[in-house]
Write an enzyme that holds these catalytic residues in place. Structure first.
Site, short mmCIF file in Angstrom:
data_model
loop_
_atom_site.label_atom_id
_atom_site.label_comp_id
_atom_site.label_asym_id
_atom_site.label_seq_id
_atom_site.Cartn_x
_atom_site.Cartn_y
_atom_site.Cartn_z
N HIS A 1 12.13 -40.42 25.36
CA HIS A 1 10.64 -40.36 25.36
C HIS A 1 10.16 -38.92 25.50
CE1 HIS A 1 6.47 -41.39 26.61
NE2 HIS A 1 6.72 -42.51 25.96
N ILE B 1 7.72 -36.25 27.12
CA ILE B 1 6.49 -36.61 27.82
C ILE B 1 6.84 -37.70 28.83
CG2 ILE B 1 4.22 -37.68 27.57
CD1 ILE B 1 4.15 -36.64 24.70
N GLY C 1 3.46 -42.95 30.61
CA GLY C 1 2.32 -43.29 31.44
C GLY C 1 2.65 -44.36 32.46
N VAL C 2 3.48 -45.31 32.10
CA VAL C 2 3.85 -46.37 33.03
C VAL C 2 4.58 -45.80 34.24
CG1 VAL C 2 6.04 -46.93 31.90
CG2 VAL C 2 4.81 -48.70 33.15
N GLU D 1 3.59 -45.87 38.12
CA GLU D 1 4.57 -46.27 39.13
C GLU D 1 4.59 -45.27 40.29
OE1 GLU D 1 7.34 -48.35 41.29
OE2 GLU D 1 6.22 -49.05 39.56
#
Length: 155
Positions: free
Chosen positions: A57, A63, A66-67, A71
């Site tokens: 990723h 990057i 976002g998850v 978290e």
């Protein structure tokens, strides 16, 4: 204006491991710099190039997903909520039930988080209804807001 953090309000990774059920590679907070149990917490996640998620990723443009930013926010909030009622561990006692995320509300991502960034996460308790807690969260790199929203966490 917040009070200056005291030495007792700071938690290192060893203290975090006693509070949070998460372990590598899912521990998304390296330390807590300020803690007012049940009210506010500010923690740090140092984002390094050797994080396992950067392999996919994305290899040519890494990057932080976002998850995983969310978290990290949830874990800082979890420390804030759990620290208000931490009993001294008893010999042979079961570990505390892990908290769970119930919902993500009004989450906005404003810029990518990349290797070398130091993610500063703030969590502020808004309200509770039984075992469900609403928390305002924000993530910054330096003074730049990179993500913010609200989480509902169950305990």
């Amino acid at each position: 204006m917040r009070d200056t953090p005291t030495e007792s309000s700071r938690l290192g990774v060893l203290e975090l491991l006693q509070i949070l059920p998460h372990r590598y590679p899912m521990l998304m907070v390296d330390r807590i710099d300020e803690l007012r149990p049940g009210e506010f917490a500010e923690g740090i996640k140092c984002v390094t190039a050797n994080e396992p998620f950067f392999q996919g990723h994305f290899p040519e443009h890494p990057i932080m997903p976002g998850v995983l930013i969310v978290e990290s926010m949830a874990q800082v909030a979890g420390v804030m909520l759990r620290a208000r009622s931490l009993p001294a561990p008893e010999a042979g006692s079961k570990p505390a039930r892990p908290g769970v995320m119930a919902s993500i509300q009004r989450m906005r991502f404003r810029r990518p988080v990349v290797p070398g960034d130091q993610l500063r996460v703030r969590a502020t308790h808004l309200k509770s209804l039984g075992t469900i807690h609403q928390v305002k969260v924000e993530a910054l790199v330096g003074e730049e807001l990179v993500a913010d929203g609200e989480l509902m966490l169950g305990s």
